[in-house]
Design a protein around this motif. Structure first.
Motif, PDB file in Angstrom:
ATOM      1  N   SER A 259      -8.593   2.690 -16.728  1.00  8.64           N
ATOM      2  CA  SER A 259      -9.974   2.607 -17.191  1.00  8.64           C
ATOM      3  C   SER A 259     -10.841   3.180 -16.071  1.00  8.64           C
ATOM      4  O   SER A 259     -10.347   3.553 -15.007  1.00  8.64           O
ATOM      5  CB  SER A 259     -10.340   1.153 -17.509  1.00  8.64           C
ATOM      6  OG  SER A 259     -10.140   0.328 -16.380  1.00  8.64           O
ATOM      7  N   ASP A 260     -12.140   3.264 -16.287  1.00  7.37           N
ATOM      8  CA  ASP A 260     -12.997   3.925 -15.310  1.00  7.37           C
ATOM      9  C   ASP A 260     -12.935   3.226 -13.949  1.00  7.37           C
ATOM     10  O   ASP A 260     -12.941   2.010 -13.844  1.00  7.37           O
ATOM     11  CB  ASP A 260     -14.433   4.075 -15.815  1.00  7.37           C
ATOM     12  CG  ASP A 260     -15.068   2.772 -16.237  1.00  7.37           C
ATOM     13  OD1 ASP A 260     -14.495   2.080 -17.082  1.00  7.37           O
ATOM     14  OD2 ASP A 260     -16.141   2.453 -15.698  1.00  7.37           O
ATOM     15  N   VAL A 261     -12.854   4.080 -12.931  1.00  9.21           N
ATOM     16  CA  VAL A 261     -12.731   3.608 -11.544  1.00  9.21           C
ATOM     17  C   VAL A 261     -14.107   3.206 -11.041  1.00  9.21           C
ATOM     18  O   VAL A 261     -15.073   3.961 -11.152  1.00  9.21           O
ATOM     19  CB  VAL A 261     -12.111   4.701 -10.654  1.00  9.21           C
ATOM     20  CG1 VAL A 261     -12.123   4.281  -9.185  1.00  9.21           C
ATOM     21  CG2 VAL A 261     -10.692   5.021 -11.115  1.00  9.21           C
ATOM     22  N   ARG A 262     -14.176   2.005 -10.479  1.00 13.81           N
ATOM     23  CA  ARG A 262     -15.436   1.496  -9.925  1.00 13.81           C
ATOM     24  C   ARG A 262     -15.516   1.701  -8.415  1.00 13.81           C
ATOM     25  O   ARG A 262     -16.553   2.067  -7.884  1.00 13.81           O
ATOM     26  CB  ARG A 262     -15.594   0.005 -10.250  1.00 13.81           C
ATOM     27  CG  ARG A 262     -15.594  -0.291 -11.750  1.00 13.81           C
ATOM     28  CD  ARG A 262     -16.815   0.348 -12.415  1.00 13.81           C
ATOM     29  NE  ARG A 262     -16.803   0.302 -13.852  1.00 13.81           N
ATOM     30  CZ  ARG A 262     -17.293  -0.654 -14.603  1.00 13.81           C
ATOM     31  NH1 ARG A 262     -17.832  -1.709 -14.060  1.00 13.81           N
ATOM     32  NH2 ARG A 262     -17.247  -0.563 -15.914  1.00 13.81           N
ATOM     33  N   HIS A 263     -14.402   1.419  -7.715  1.00 15.24           N
ATOM     34  CA  HIS A 263     -14.366   1.527  -6.248  1.00 15.24           C
ATOM     35  C   HIS A 263     -12.991   2.013  -5.817  1.00 15.24           C
ATOM     36  O   HIS A 263     -11.994   1.750  -6.482  1.00 15.24           O
ATOM     37  CB  HIS A 263     -14.623   0.175  -5.578  1.00 15.24           C
ATOM     38  CG  HIS A 263     -15.916  -0.456  -5.941  1.00 15.24           C
ATOM     39  ND1 HIS A 263     -17.136   0.078  -5.585  1.00 15.24           N
ATOM     40  CD2 HIS A 263     -16.195  -1.571  -6.640  1.00 15.24           C
ATOM     41  CE1 HIS A 263     -18.103  -0.695  -6.055  1.00 15.24           C
ATOM     42  NE2 HIS A 263     -17.555  -1.701  -6.707  1.00 15.24           N
ATOM     43  N   ILE A 264     -12.982   2.696  -4.675  1.00 16.87           N
ATOM     44  CA  ILE A 264     -11.729   3.098  -4.056  1.00 16.87           C
ATOM     45  C   ILE A 264     -11.812   2.742  -2.582  1.00 16.87           C
ATOM     46  O   ILE A 264     -12.855   2.911  -1.944  1.00 16.87           O
ATOM     47  CB  ILE A 264     -11.455   4.603  -4.277  1.00 16.87           C
ATOM     48  CG1 ILE A 264     -10.066   4.987  -3.765  1.00 16.87           C
ATOM     49  CG2 ILE A 264     -12.528   5.476  -3.663  1.00 16.87           C
ATOM     50  CD1 ILE A 264      -9.590   6.352  -4.236  1.00 16.87           C
ATOM     51  N   ASP A 265     -10.743   2.181  -2.064  1.00 13.61           N
ATOM     52  CA  ASP A 265     -10.667   1.797  -0.656  1.00 13.61           C
ATOM     53  C   ASP A 265      -9.419   2.462  -0.090  1.00 13.61           C
ATOM     54  O   ASP A 265      -8.314   1.919  -0.179  1.00 13.61           O
ATOM     55  CB  ASP A 265     -10.596   0.269  -0.531  1.00 13.61           C
ATOM     56  CG  ASP A 265     -10.669  -0.213   0.913  1.00 13.61           C
ATOM     57  OD1 ASP A 265     -10.388   0.577   1.825  1.00 13.61           O
ATOM     58  OD2 ASP A 265     -10.980  -1.410   1.104  1.00 13.61           O
ATOM     59  N   LEU A 266      -9.599   3.675   0.422  1.00 10.02           N
ATOM     60  CA  LEU A 266      -8.457   4.427   0.933  1.00 10.02           C
ATOM     61  C   LEU A 266      -7.859   3.785   2.178  1.00 10.02           C
ATOM     62  O   LEU A 266      -6.670   3.927   2.439  1.00 10.02           O
ATOM     63  CB  LEU A 266      -8.859   5.874   1.216  1.00 10.02           C
ATOM     64  CG  LEU A 266      -9.215   6.699  -0.021  1.00 10.02           C
ATOM     65  CD1 LEU A 266      -9.725   8.080   0.384  1.00 10.02           C
ATOM     66  CD2 LEU A 266      -8.026   6.815  -0.957  1.00 10.02           C
ATOM     67  N   ASP A 267      -8.674   3.066   2.955  1.00  6.91           N
ATOM     68  CA  ASP A 267      -8.168   2.387   4.147  1.00  6.91           C
ATOM     69  C   ASP A 267      -7.114   1.343   3.780  1.00  6.91           C
ATOM     70  O   ASP A 267      -6.123   1.177   4.483  1.00  6.91           O
ATOM     71  CB  ASP A 267      -9.306   1.716   4.923  1.00  6.91           C
ATOM     72  CG  ASP A 267     -10.325   2.731   5.425  1.00  6.91           C
ATOM     73  OD1 ASP A 267      -9.945   3.880   5.712  1.00  6.91           O
ATOM     74  OD2 ASP A 267     -11.509   2.360   5.501  1.00  6.91           O
ATOM     75  N   ARG A 268      -7.330   0.642   2.693  1.00  4.55           N
ATOM     76  CA  ARG A 268      -6.396  -0.395   2.240  1.00  4.55           C
ATOM     77  C   ARG A 268      -5.472   0.107   1.120  1.00  4.55           C
ATOM     78  O   ARG A 268      -4.603  -0.608   0.677  1.00  4.55           O
ATOM     79  CB  ARG A 268      -7.163  -1.620   1.756  1.00  4.55           C
ATOM     80  CG  ARG A 268      -7.845  -2.361   2.890  1.00  4.55           C
ATOM     81  CD  ARG A 268      -8.654  -3.537   2.386  1.00  4.55           C
ATOM     82  NE  ARG A 268      -9.285  -4.221   3.487  1.00  4.55           N
ATOM     83  CZ  ARG A 268     -10.359  -3.787   4.142  1.00  4.55           C
ATOM     84  NH1 ARG A 268     -10.928  -2.670   3.799  1.00  4.55           N
ATOM     85  NH2 ARG A 268     -10.874  -4.474   5.144  1.00  4.55           N
ATOM     86  N   GLY A 269      -5.711   1.321   0.639  1.00  4.94           N
ATOM     87  CA  GLY A 269      -4.888   1.886  -0.418  1.00  4.94           C
ATOM     88  C   GLY A 269      -5.039   1.148  -1.734  1.00  4.94           C
ATOM     89  O   GLY A 269      -4.058   0.844  -2.410  1.00  4.94           O
ATOM     90  N   LEU A 270      -6.303   0.880  -2.124  1.00  6.29           N
ATOM     91  CA  LEU A 270      -6.581   0.141  -3.354  1.00  6.29           C
ATOM     92  C   LEU A 270      -7.655   0.840  -4.182  1.00  6.29           C
ATOM     93  O   LEU A 270      -8.545   1.483  -3.624  1.00  6.29           O
ATOM     94  CB  LEU A 270      -7.074  -1.273  -3.019  1.00  6.29           C
ATOM     95  CG  LEU A 270      -6.130  -2.192  -2.265  1.00  6.29           C
ATOM     96  CD1 LEU A 270      -6.858  -3.441  -1.782  1.00  6.29           C
ATOM     97  CD2 LEU A 270      -4.936  -2.575  -3.146  1.00  6.29           C
ATOM     98  N   ILE A 271      -7.567   0.679  -5.505  1.00  5.35           N
ATOM     99  CA  ILE A 271      -8.662   1.082  -6.376  1.00  5.35           C
ATOM    100  C   ILE A 271      -8.966  -0.063  -7.332  1.00  5.35           C
ATOM    101  O   ILE A 271      -8.069  -0.766  -7.779  1.00  5.35           O
ATOM    102  CB  ILE A 271      -8.388   2.369  -7.188  1.00  5.35           C
ATOM    103  CG1 ILE A 271      -7.236   2.178  -8.168  1.00  5.35           C
ATOM    104  CG2 ILE A 271      -8.200   3.564  -6.320  1.00  5.35           C
ATOM    105  CD1 ILE A 271      -7.288   3.135  -9.326  1.00  5.35           C
ATOM    106  N   MET A 272     -10.245  -0.212  -7.607  1.00  8.37           N
ATOM    107  CA  MET A 272     -10.709  -1.206  -8.566  1.00  8.37           C
ATOM    108  C   MET A 272     -11.231  -0.445  -9.767  1.00  8.37           C
ATOM    109  O   MET A 272     -12.113   0.404  -9.641  1.00  8.37           O
ATOM    110  CB  MET A 272     -11.826  -2.062  -7.956  1.00  8.37           C
ATOM    111  CG  MET A 272     -12.419  -3.081  -8.913  1.00  8.37           C
ATOM    112  SD  MET A 272     -11.268  -4.386  -9.378  1.00  8.37           S
ATOM    113  CE  MET A 272     -11.122  -5.253  -7.830  1.00  8.37           C
TER     114      MET A 272
END
Length: 148
Positions: A91-104
């Motif tokens: 579904s549509d991506v709200r946030h990405i945290d490349l430092d932690r390797g996560l997407i919300m």
């Protein structure tokens, strides 16, 4: 192979998309689809508090749907689920945290495995078509109608 079946094969091959940009076949003045730029990725950067992700996505790519009249962009993640190897569009991506390797996304938290390079594979392009039709956007954009 006779000439007729060769022509049919060539016609079928011509229908298959090769790039994200090939997916939008009508209303191209209203929307565009492509890989997200570095600037767009950084615009989504936000610290995500680590918790158990739904799944890990490998060979991932962040794609951007630009809706020109609204001056809006929606982002979706393509990848393969690490456990099954099944292709996935989020579904549509709200946030990405490349430092932690996560997407919300709107619906879930995913871990990011190894990123992909270049344009998505054909199975991801067809998955995008199927998903956009499910979400009510495929016909308006002239995408192939695909059962996935």
């Amino acid at each position: 192979m006779n000439t007729e079946s060769k022509n049919t094969g060539e016609q079928f091959e011509a229908l298959l998309p090769k790039l994200l940009d090939d997916l939008i076949r009508i209303n191209r003045d209203q929307a565009s689809l492509g890989l997200a730029t570095s600037e767009e990725i950084m615009g989504l950067h936000h610290e995500i508090i680590p918790r158990k992700p739904k799944e890990t996505l490998n060979d991932w790519r962040l794609i951007a749907l630009h809706i020109k009249p609204l001056n809006q962009t929606q982002f979706f993640m393509l990848g393969y689920l690490s456990f099954t190897g099944t292709p996935r569009i989020t579904s549509d991506v709200r946030h990405i945290d490349l430092d932690r390797g996560l997407i919300m996304t709107r619906n879930s938290l995913y871990a990011l495995g190894k990123p992909g390079e270049g344009e998505p594979h054909l199975e991801h392009l067809l998955l995008v078509c199927a998903a956009f039709h499910r979400w009510g956007m495929g016909a308006v954009l002239g995408m192939l109608e695909v059962l996935y």
